[in-house]
Design a protein around this motif. Structure first.
Motif, PDB file in Angstrom:
ATOM      1  N   CYS A 157       0.832  -1.207   0.000  1.00 14.38           N
ATOM      2  CA  CYS A 157       0.000   0.000   0.000  1.00 14.38           C
ATOM      3  C   CYS A 157       0.867   1.257   0.000  1.00 14.38           C
ATOM      4  CB  CYS A 157      -0.922   0.002   1.216  1.00 14.38           C
ATOM      5  SG  CYS A 157      -2.170  -1.303   1.217  1.00 14.38           S
ATOM      6  N   ARG A 188     -11.399  -4.581  -0.353  1.00 16.99           N
ATOM      7  CA  ARG A 188     -11.605  -3.283   0.294  1.00 16.99           C
ATOM      8  C   ARG A 188     -11.390  -3.397   1.797  1.00 16.99           C
ATOM      9  NH1 ARG A 188     -15.546  -2.801  -3.860  1.00 16.99           N
ATOM     10  NH2 ARG A 188     -17.138  -3.829  -2.585  1.00 16.99           N
ATOM     11  N   ARG A 224      -8.502  -1.455   4.197  1.00 12.53           N
ATOM     12  CA  ARG A 224      -8.832  -0.731   5.433  1.00 12.53           C
ATOM     13  C   ARG A 224      -8.043  -1.292   6.614  1.00 12.53           C
ATOM     14  NH1 ARG A 224     -14.130  -1.115   3.249  1.00 12.53           N
ATOM     15  NH2 ARG A 224     -14.587  -2.899   4.608  1.00 12.53           N
ATOM     16  N   ARG A 260      -5.555   5.752   6.675  1.00  6.12           N
ATOM     17  CA  ARG A 260      -6.870   5.336   6.187  1.00  6.12           C
ATOM     18  C   ARG A 260      -7.369   6.297   5.117  1.00  6.12           C
ATOM     19  NH1 ARG A 260      -7.391   3.115  11.407  1.00  6.12           N
ATOM     20  NH2 ARG A 260      -7.891   5.114  12.391  1.00  6.12           N
ATOM     21  N   GLU A 261      -7.082   7.582   5.293  1.00  6.76           N
ATOM     22  CA  GLU A 261      -7.477   8.572   4.301  1.00  6.76           C
ATOM     23  C   GLU A 261      -6.650   8.409   3.030  1.00  6.76           C
ATOM     24  OE1 GLU A 261      -9.443  11.583   2.429  1.00  6.76           O
ATOM     25  OE2 GLU A 261      -9.951  10.606   4.330  1.00  6.76           O
ATOM     26  N   GLU A 262      -5.343   8.244   3.194  1.00 12.22           N
ATOM     27  CA  GLU A 262      -4.470   8.074   2.032  1.00 12.22           C
ATOM     28  C   GLU A 262      -4.799   6.804   1.257  1.00 12.22           C
ATOM     29  OE1 GLU A 262      -0.144  10.171   2.255  1.00 12.22           O
ATOM     30  OE2 GLU A 262      -0.341   8.172   3.144  1.00 12.22           O
ATOM     31  N   THR A 292      -7.424   5.418   0.659  1.00 12.05           N
ATOM     32  CA  THR A 292      -8.635   5.459  -0.179  1.00 12.05           C
ATOM     33  C   THR A 292      -8.263   5.674  -1.648  1.00 12.05           C
ATOM     34  OG1 THR A 292      -8.919   7.842   0.211  1.00 12.05           O
ATOM     35  CG2 THR A 292     -10.086   6.337   1.690  1.00 12.05           C
ATOM     36  N   GLU A 336      -7.476   1.412  -5.214  1.00 11.30           N
ATOM     37  CA  GLU A 336      -8.705   0.729  -5.614  1.00 11.30           C
ATOM     38  C   GLU A 336      -8.577  -0.775  -5.367  1.00 11.30           C
ATOM     39  OE1 GLU A 336     -10.628   1.916  -9.208  1.00 11.30           O
ATOM     40  OE2 GLU A 336      -9.483   3.786  -9.320  1.00 11.30           O
TER      41      GLU A 336
END
Length: 251
Positions: free
Chosen positions: A182, A219, A223, A232-234, A236, A239
């Motif tokens: 990630c 997904r 998370r 968590r914001e980054e 997103t 995909e």
């Protein structure tokens, strides 16, 4: 950004392995991917009897799927025998993938390469030759690229003329995708944006995690891998792709 093949010649050559290509061809037939994805995801070769039982069940499923796709079932080429032969050939391709692997490690690599090749085939047609690579590294001129030195991506593409590209990390099962996958994808996204920070046109760049699971499980995996609220914001931006939405990866 420049995308080049990495040094892992073993993984590169797997894309040309006849068993890998045959299974990939079977999985590329509309409607069949889910069944083959389940076989490759759920069987690591440690229980041949369970695999054979699953292959027999897969034959019935594939046969029914092919039969349902027929527009003119009365045509000679669409006979029951022809459908059965096609279904058997697909099941046999998976059986051969397992049977010809020298050991567990080789089998794991083959299963993973099928997924990578499926992703590659779906996006490579959107780019000119050489702009899309498997098992590749990226280089560029800002600090973010330095942080990616030595990092390999499973599939990556970049078109300098259209300012568009994408990168994906793949694993047969979701837990094969980890935190550093990630962060590498996020860093690559930042690198591309930094390249064109002073330009009027912002590049289009998509990153994703891909497995043979359902996309909702992917997904959830993304998370779970985020350790902080900021991550968590980054994350997103990443995909999620599974067997159910893999075809949308080329849209």
């Amino acid at each position: 950004m420049r995308v080049t093949q990495a040094w892992t010649t073993t993984m590169q050559s797997l894309a040309d392995n006849p068993d890998v290509r045959t299974v990939t061809n079977a999985a590329s037939i509309p409607g069949i991917l889910g069944t083959i994805a389940t076989l490759l995801r759920d069987h690591d070769g440690s229980n041949p009897e369970m695999l054979e039982y699953a292959l027999n069940g897969a034959y019935q499923i594939i046969y029914a799927l092919l039969d349902a796709q027929l527009e003119s079932p009365d045509e000679e080429d669409d006979s029951e025998s022809a459908i059965g032969n096609q279904a058997k050939a697909m099941v046999q391709s998976v059986r051969g993938l397992y049977a010809s692997a020298a050991n567990r490690k080789e089998l794991d690599r083959r299963r993973g390469k099928v997924l990578e090749l499926l992703v590659y085939r779906r996006i490579a047609e959107l780019y000119v030759d050489g702009d899309c690579q498997m098992d590749c590294s990226v280089t560029g001129n800002n600090a973010y690229y330095h942080n990616l030195k030595g990092r390999e991506f499973d599939v990556c593409a970049w078109d300098e003329n259209r300012l568009m590209g994408e990168a994906y990390e793949c694993a047969v099962r979701p837990y094969g995708l980890v935190y550093r996958d990630c962060t590498a994808l996020i860093t690559l996204t930042k690198a591309v944006k930094e390249d064109y920070a002073d330009e009027d046109n912002e590049p289009w760049f998509r990153v994703g995690l891909v497995s043979f699971e359902h996309s909702r499980n992917m997904r959830a995996r993304i998370r779970k891998l985020a350790g902080t609220e900021a991550e968590r914001e980054e994350f997103t931006m990443i995909e999620a792709f599974g067997w159910d939405n893999l075809d949308t990866i080329a849209q």
